[in-house]
Scaffold this motif. Structure first.
Motif, PDB file in Angstrom:
ATOM      1  N   ALA A  41      -1.700  -5.456  -7.264  1.00 38.80           N
ATOM      2  CA  ALA A  41      -2.454  -4.662  -6.283  1.00 38.80           C
ATOM      3  C   ALA A  41      -2.053  -5.037  -4.857  1.00 38.80           C
ATOM      4  N   GLY A  42      -1.808  -6.311  -4.613  1.00 43.55           N
ATOM      5  CA  GLY A  42      -1.346  -6.745  -3.293  1.00 43.55           C
ATOM      6  C   GLY A  42       0.022  -6.187  -2.962  1.00 43.55           C
ATOM      7  N   SER A  43       0.878  -6.081  -3.963  1.00 44.05           N
ATOM      8  CA  SER A  43       2.199  -5.505  -3.745  1.00 44.05           C
ATOM      9  C   SER A  43       2.109  -4.014  -3.436  1.00 44.05           C
ATOM     10  N   VAL A  44       1.214  -3.322  -4.128  1.00 42.83           N
ATOM     11  CA  VAL A  44       0.993  -1.902  -3.838  1.00 42.83           C
ATOM     12  C   VAL A  44       0.434  -1.741  -2.427  1.00 42.83           C
ATOM     13  N   LEU A  45      -0.447  -2.651  -2.033  1.00 44.11           N
ATOM     14  CA  LEU A  45      -1.006  -2.610  -0.681  1.00 44.11           C
ATOM     15  C   LEU A  45       0.098  -2.751   0.366  1.00 44.11           C
TER      16      LEU A  45
END
Length: 105
Positions: free
Chosen positions: A60-64
């Motif tokens: 999710a952090g990478s998508v962010l």
């Protein structure tokens, strides 16, 4: 690793929140839209930072990171800042894994 990534996400949330007034005053973006998108991304960064004990939160952090870079289509400076924070994110994951896997001395 969790601490490095959490710090990166929280600092990115601050920068993202500070891009809201820039989008409104300099780019003349709609205030409501800029507040919802910028505030939502900033809030997501803080929430994800708190959830980094789960493996899916790193995804999710990478998508962010991708979403923050995409805000550069409205505020051009965010392309640059988004890439910097994405590099910090990748470095935090790489360095964190390296330290966690290092043998104890």
């Amino acid at each position: 690793m969790r601490r490095l990534c959490a710090v990166t996400l929280v600092l990115q949330a601050v920068v993202t929140a500070l891009s809201i007034p820039v989008a409104i005053t300099v780019v003349h973006a709609d205030g409501t839209a800029a507040g919802i998108v910028g505030g939502g991304l900033a809030l997501a960064g803080v929430i994800i930072a708190g959830l980094l004990r789960y493996r899916w939160a790193y995804v999710a952090g990478s998508v962010l990171q991708i979403l923050v870079i995409a805000t550069g289509f409205v505020v051009t400076t965010m392309f640059f800042l988004g890439v910097i924070f994405a590099a910090l994110w990748i470095t935090a994951i790489w360095l964190g894994r390296r330290v966690e896997n290092a043998p104890a001395r």
